[in-house]
Design a protein around this motif. Sequence first.
Motif, PDB file in Angstrom:
ATOM      1  N   THR A 259       0.811  -1.217   0.000  1.00  0.00           N
ATOM      2  CA  THR A 259       0.000   0.000   0.000  1.00  0.00           C
ATOM      3  C   THR A 259       0.844   1.267   0.000  1.00  0.00           C
ATOM      4  O   THR A 259       0.323   2.366  -0.201  1.00  0.00           O
TER       5      THR A 259
ATOM      6  N   PRO B  84      -6.516  -9.784  -0.248  1.00  0.00           N
ATOM      7  CA  PRO B  84      -6.792  -8.778   0.790  1.00  0.00           C
ATOM      8  C   PRO B  84      -7.192  -9.341   2.144  1.00  0.00           C
ATOM      9  O   PRO B  84      -7.031  -8.661   3.162  1.00  0.00           O
TER      10      PRO B  84
ATOM     11  N   PRO C 177      -4.391  -5.508   2.457  1.00  0.00           N
ATOM     12  CA  PRO C 177      -5.020  -4.447   1.664  1.00  0.00           C
ATOM     13  C   PRO C 177      -4.163  -4.043   0.468  1.00  0.00           C
ATOM     14  O   PRO C 177      -2.945  -3.962   0.556  1.00  0.00           O
TER      15      PRO C 177
END
Length: 243
Positions: free
Chosen positions: A113, A162, A157
Motif C-alpha cells: 500500500t 486482501p 489491503p
Amino acid sequence: MMFTYVLWGNKQYVGSRCKYGNYNFSFTPHPDLNYSPEKPSTTIIWDAHTGEAKQQFPFHSAPALDVDWQSNNTFASCSTDMCIHVCKLGQDRPIKTFQGHTNEVNAIKWDPTGNLLASCSDDMTLKIWSMKQDTCVHDLQAHSKEIYTIKWSPTGPGTNNPSANLMLASASFDSTRGLQPRRTTPGQGSFDKCVHIWNTQTGALVHSYRGTGGIFEVCWNAAGDKVGASASDGSVCVLDLRK
C-alpha cells in the motif's frame, strides 16, 4: 518506464558497472525517468529518454545502498550513514527522515500500500516505519548476523489477497530464517543463514528456517503462502507457511 540504478563512483560510470560495484536497480511506474547516484551519497533523477539529469538529492552523508519507490514521484533511500530519507520530486529537502538503526542500512522496501517501509541493517535488526510517526512501528530482532534481504508478502489491503495477513520475510547468512505476521508480512535475508517470517501487525516472529548456507534472496509466491530462499551453498528451499 522509470528505472533505478544505485551505483558508486562518478557520473561517467552511471549505467555501467563502476569500480565500486553496482548495488541495486529498480523500475518505477514513471514512463520517462530513472534514478541513480552521481556521487556515492547523492541520488539523481534522470530523464530516461534524453539522459538529462532532472534533480539531485545530496542528503546522505555516506554512500547510498538502496532505494525503493513509493509512488511515481516519491521514493526512499538508505545509506551507510544509518539514515533513511523519503524524498519527493520537486522538493529540495526530504519529506521524512527515519533514524534508529545503529549501523549501515542495507535495504528498504515499501509495503504493497506504500504506507509502511521496512528496513534491514548491519545492526542485525529489521525495522518497520510509518509516514505517520518518527519512531519505528516495530523493531524486530531475531537474527545473529547482518541482514541484507527483506520482502513483503503479496497479501493484505491493496493486493490480490486482501483477506490474508500481511507478512514480512527476512533472511541472513546466519543459518536461520524467520516469519512474522501482521496484516502485512515481509521476508528478509541475512548472514546468519536464517529466514524469518514476521507478523507486521503484532511484530511477532511466526516462522523461522535455518539453512545450510547464507541466504542471499527470498521470494513470495503469488498467493503469499509460500516463500522460496536461495543459499550460498547452491541450495534452494521452499517454505509452505500453511503447514
